[in-house]
Design a protein around this motif. Structure first.
Motif, PDB file in Angstrom:
ATOM      1  N   ARG A 202       0.870  -1.171   0.000  1.00 16.99           N
ATOM      2  CA  ARG A 202       0.000   0.000   0.000  1.00 16.99           C
ATOM      3  C   ARG A 202       0.908   1.221   0.000  1.00 16.99           C
ATOM      4  NH1 ARG A 202      -4.635   1.419   4.564  1.00 16.99           N
ATOM      5  NH2 ARG A 202      -5.192   3.484   3.747  1.00 16.99           N
ATOM      6  N   GLY A 203       1.165   1.753  -1.177  1.00 16.67           N
ATOM      7  CA  GLY A 203       2.182   2.795  -1.332  1.00 16.67           C
ATOM      8  C   GLY A 203       3.532   2.158  -1.595  1.00 16.67           C
ATOM      9  N   GLY A 204       4.484   2.979  -2.014  1.00 20.43           N
ATOM     10  CA  GLY A 204       5.838   2.482  -2.212  1.00 20.43           C
ATOM     11  C   GLY A 204       6.088   1.827  -3.549  1.00 20.43           C
TER      12      GLY A 204
ATOM     13  N   SER B 213       0.109   4.649  -3.772  1.00 21.18           N
ATOM     14  CA  SER B 213       0.456   3.806  -4.905  1.00 21.18           C
ATOM     15  C   SER B 213      -0.281   4.231  -6.173  1.00 21.18           C
ATOM     16  CB  SER B 213       0.115   2.350  -4.574  1.00 21.18           C
ATOM     17  OG  SER B 213       0.252   1.534  -5.713  1.00 21.18           O
ATOM     18  N   ILE B 214       0.398   4.102  -7.328  1.00 16.83           N
ATOM     19  CA  ILE B 214      -0.279   4.248  -8.616  1.00 16.83           C
ATOM     20  C   ILE B 214      -0.487   2.878  -9.262  1.00 16.83           C
ATOM     21  CG2 ILE B 214       0.691   6.544  -8.960  1.00 16.83           C
ATOM     22  CD1 ILE B 214       2.506   5.319 -11.141  1.00 16.83           C
ATOM     23  N   ALA B 215       0.064   1.813  -8.640  1.00 16.36           N
ATOM     24  CA  ALA B 215       0.009   0.442  -9.177  1.00 16.36           C
ATOM     25  C   ALA B 215       0.739   0.376 -10.513  1.00 16.36           C
ATOM     26  CB  ALA B 215      -1.408  -0.073  -9.286  1.00 16.36           C
ATOM     27  N   THR B 216       2.045   0.559 -10.462  1.00 15.87           N
ATOM     28  CA  THR B 216       2.872   0.574 -11.664  1.00 15.87           C
ATOM     29  C   THR B 216       2.734  -0.720 -12.466  1.00 15.87           C
ATOM     30  OG1 THR B 216       4.727  -0.213 -10.327  1.00 15.87           O
ATOM     31  CG2 THR B 216       4.602   2.141 -10.749  1.00 15.87           C
TER      32      THR B 216
ATOM     33  N   SER C  13      -4.284   4.082 -10.384  1.00 15.66           N
ATOM     34  CA  SER C  13      -4.428   5.529 -10.567  1.00 15.66           C
ATOM     35  C   SER C  13      -5.057   5.892 -11.899  1.00 15.66           C
ATOM     36  CB  SER C  13      -3.061   6.203 -10.456  1.00 15.66           C
ATOM     37  OG  SER C  13      -2.213   5.797 -11.525  1.00 15.66           O
ATOM     38  N   GLN C  14      -5.094   4.925 -12.842  1.00 15.80           N
ATOM     39  CA  GLN C  14      -5.603   5.178 -14.196  1.00 15.80           C
ATOM     40  C   GLN C  14      -4.830   6.337 -14.835  1.00 15.80           C
ATOM     41  OE1 GLN C  14      -9.868   5.651 -13.911  1.00 15.80           O
ATOM     42  NE2 GLN C  14     -10.064   3.847 -12.617  1.00 15.80           N
ATOM     43  N   GLU C  15      -3.501   6.233 -14.736  1.00 19.15           N
ATOM     44  CA  GLU C  15      -2.641   7.306 -15.222  1.00 19.15           C
ATOM     45  C   GLU C  15      -1.500   6.753 -16.067  1.00 19.15           C
ATOM     46  OE1 GLU C  15      -3.091  10.294 -11.346  1.00 19.15           O
ATOM     47  OE2 GLU C  15      -1.347   8.981 -11.540  1.00 19.15           O
TER      48      GLU C  15
ATOM     49  N   VAL D 257      13.578  14.082 -11.671  1.00 24.27           N
ATOM     50  CA  VAL D 257      13.454  15.538 -11.544  1.00 24.27           C
ATOM     51  C   VAL D 257      12.126  16.052 -12.089  1.00 24.27           C
ATOM     52  CG1 VAL D 257      15.952  15.883 -11.609  1.00 24.27           C
ATOM     53  CG2 VAL D 257      14.648  15.911 -13.751  1.00 24.27           C
ATOM     54  N   GLU D 258      11.367  15.183 -12.756  1.00 22.80           N
ATOM     55  CA  GLU D 258      10.089  15.601 -13.319  1.00 22.80           C
ATOM     56  C   GLU D 258       9.166  14.406 -13.397  1.00 22.80           C
ATOM     57  OE1 GLU D 258       8.424  17.968 -17.302  1.00 22.80           O
ATOM     58  OE2 GLU D 258      10.575  17.666 -16.990  1.00 22.80           O
ATOM     59  N   ASP D 259       7.897  14.599 -13.055  1.00 18.99           N
ATOM     60  CA  ASP D 259       6.890  13.540 -13.120  1.00 18.99           C
ATOM     61  C   ASP D 259       5.589  14.169 -13.621  1.00 18.99           C
ATOM     62  OD1 ASP D 259       5.134  11.453 -12.827  1.00 18.99           O
ATOM     63  OD2 ASP D 259       5.455  11.167 -10.687  1.00 18.99           O
ATOM     64  N   GLU D 260       5.291  13.956 -14.891  1.00 17.16           N
ATOM     65  CA  GLU D 260       4.113  14.553 -15.519  1.00 17.16           C
ATOM     66  C   GLU D 260       3.087  13.471 -15.825  1.00 17.16           C
ATOM     67  OE1 GLU D 260       2.847  17.047 -19.567  1.00 17.16           O
ATOM     68  OE2 GLU D 260       4.842  16.148 -19.381  1.00 17.16           O
ATOM     69  N   VAL D 261       1.816  13.715 -15.498  1.00 12.54           N
ATOM     70  CA  VAL D 261       0.729  12.798 -15.834  1.00 12.54           C
ATOM     71  C   VAL D 261       0.223  13.161 -17.235  1.00 12.54           C
ATOM     72  CG1 VAL D 261      -1.573  11.985 -15.236  1.00 12.54           C
ATOM     73  CG2 VAL D 261       0.092  12.457 -13.422  1.00 12.54           C
ATOM     74  N   LEU D 262       0.358  12.216 -18.180  1.00 14.54           N
ATOM     75  CA  LEU D 262      -0.037  12.450 -19.567  1.00 14.54           C
ATOM     76  C   LEU D 262      -1.474  12.032 -19.836  1.00 14.54           C
ATOM     77  CD1 LEU D 262       3.156  11.067 -21.358  1.00 14.54           C
ATOM     78  CD2 LEU D 262       2.662  13.442 -20.739  1.00 14.54           C
ATOM     79  N   ILE D 263      -1.922  10.960 -19.172  1.00 13.08           N
ATOM     80  CA  ILE D 263      -3.277  10.432 -19.344  1.00 13.08           C
ATOM     81  C   ILE D 263      -3.851  10.157 -17.970  1.00 13.08           C
ATOM     82  CG2 ILE D 263      -4.642   8.466 -20.177  1.00 13.08           C
ATOM     83  CD1 ILE D 263      -2.660   8.137 -22.436  1.00 13.08           C
ATOM     84  N   LYS D 264      -5.129  10.452 -17.772  1.00 12.19           N
ATOM     85  CA  LYS D 264      -5.761  10.168 -16.485  1.00 12.19           C
ATOM     86  C   LYS D 264      -7.261   9.935 -16.668  1.00 12.19           C
ATOM     87  CE  LYS D 264      -6.285  11.823 -11.733  1.00 12.19           C
ATOM     88  NZ  LYS D 264      -5.692  10.601 -11.128  1.00 12.19           N
ATOM     89  N   GLY D 265      -7.757   8.867 -16.008  1.00 13.14           N
ATOM     90  CA  GLY D 265      -9.193   8.701 -15.855  1.00 13.14           C
ATOM     91  C   GLY D 265      -9.953   8.109 -17.017  1.00 13.14           C
ATOM     92  N   ILE D 266      -9.253   7.460 -17.964  1.00 13.37           N
ATOM     93  CA  ILE D 266      -9.989   6.831 -19.066  1.00 13.37           C
ATOM     94  C   ILE D 266      -9.811   5.316 -19.045  1.00 13.37           C
ATOM     95  CG2 ILE D 266      -9.946   8.864 -20.532  1.00 13.37           C
ATOM     96  CD1 ILE D 266      -7.703   7.601 -22.136  1.00 13.37           C
ATOM     97  N   GLY D 267      -9.257   4.777 -17.981  1.00 16.35           N
ATOM     98  CA  GLY D 267      -9.084   3.334 -17.848  1.00 16.35           C
ATOM     99  C   GLY D 267      -7.792   2.993 -17.124  1.00 16.35           C
ATOM    100  N   ARG D 268      -7.711   1.735 -16.679  1.00 21.97           N
ATOM    101  CA  ARG D 268      -6.499   1.240 -16.038  1.00 21.97           C
ATOM    102  C   ARG D 268      -5.402   1.086 -17.093  1.00 21.97           C
ATOM    103  NH1 ARG D 268      -6.821  -1.714 -11.266  1.00 21.97           N
ATOM    104  NH2 ARG D 268      -5.676  -3.471 -12.137  1.00 21.97           N
ATOM    105  N   VAL D 269      -4.301   1.780 -16.911  1.00 19.66           N
ATOM    106  CA  VAL D 269      -3.225   1.756 -17.904  1.00 19.66           C
ATOM    107  C   VAL D 269      -2.351   0.535 -17.633  1.00 19.66           C
ATOM    108  CG1 VAL D 269      -1.374   3.038 -18.999  1.00 19.66           C
ATOM    109  CG2 VAL D 269      -3.295   4.267 -17.984  1.00 19.66           C
ATOM    110  N   ARG D 270      -2.417  -0.442 -18.517  1.00 18.37           N
ATOM    111  CA  ARG D 270      -1.725  -1.713 -18.329  1.00 18.37           C
ATOM    112  C   ARG D 270      -0.313  -1.704 -18.881  1.00 18.37           C
ATOM    113  NH1 ARG D 270      -1.590  -5.836 -15.139  1.00 18.37           N
ATOM    114  NH2 ARG D 270      -3.877  -5.825 -15.122  1.00 18.37           N
TER     115      ARG D 270
END
Length: 250
Positions: A114-116, A163-166, A191-193, A205-218
């Motif tokens: 849970r996290g990490g 967690s984002i569930a990588t 996170s669906q990101e 040094v940078e963490d940008e979310v490109l996609i969010k909320g349209i499905g679980r990114v596998r």
């Protein structure tokens, strides 16, 4: 494969019978070819107590020759009872493997508890700490371990709390996206990101979310032509689908 047909197969790695389990999670199971070798991940199989034990294959990154032979310089080849294929250990559940980044190295994504969740750059013979150190906790919110670091164990290059569930990852290696060159794209199931992470001198040094909320990114990958393809799978949003990311036209 010949003319699109499966012709033959050969087992080049197999765990010992006594190390098999019927648990249905933490398989790892990603494969990558790099530096003349075949690398593959095995998750902890829900038995973290075996991860620090070199006589077990679980919780490890393994390295073989393409034909299944053990490389002579594998780090534990001379350790009694150790799996000679082990390259690094102390991994929980590596879900993504890719080659590239700013140093042309080998990167993995790992599910934390849970996290990490982590991004690591496995190096020969090194210990990445699970389950002795983690930036996560038990799923019920209780403390899993008081340690987030310990001598002789590597710190992640990047971690996420919560967690984002990588899942799958890829390194951008194309002039199609010049501003993203050598960045790491990271899938997020829960996170669906889809994240774009930039590393400089081994630090995120940078963490940008490109996609969010349209499905679980596998998973995410890049074609030879440079386009980026993203795999979504979540019944909540309809059937599994593949998206293509193109550069913005001038």
């Amino acid at each position: 494969m010949k003319n699109g047909c499966w012709e033959d197969e050969e087992i080049i790695f197999q765990s010992k019978t006594e190390h098999e389990t019927n648990k249905e999670y933490h398989f790892g199971s990603r494969i990558e070819f790099w530096d003349g070798y075949l690398f593959f991940s095995v998750g902890d199989r829900g038995e973290p107590e075996n991860v620090q034990d070199l006589s077990w294959p679980s919780g490890k990154i393994h390295r073989l020759q393409y034909d299944g032979r053990i490389p002579k310089d594998n780090p534990f080849i001379d350790v009694e009872n150790a799996y000679p294929s082990i390259f690094s250990y102390g991994h929980r559940n590596p879900q993504g493997l890719t080659v590239g980044g700013p140093d042309g190295a080998f990167y993995i994504s790992e599910h934390g508890p849970r996290g990490g969740d982590e991004i690591n750059r496995p190096e020969k013979g090194k210990n990445y700490g699970w389950p002795i150190i983690t930036h996560g906790m038990n799923y019920d919110g209780t403390l899993m371990t008081p340690f987030t670091e310990k001598e002789g164990m590597e710190q992640p290059m990047k971690y996420w709390v919560p967690s984002i569930a990588t899942a799958g990852i890829t390194s951008v290696q194309s002039e199609t996206f010049p501003e993203w060159e050598e960045d790491i794209l990271v899938s997020g199931l829960q996170s669906q990101e889809l994240h774009r992470v930039r590393f400089i001198n081994g630090e995120a040094v940078e963490d940008e979310v490109l996609i969010k909320g349209i499905g679980r990114v596998r998973d995410v990958t890049q074609s030879k032509g440079g386009d980026i393809f993203v795999v979504m799978n979540d019944d909540t949003f309809g059937p599994s689908s593949v998206y293509r990311i193109l550069p913005i036209s001038e």
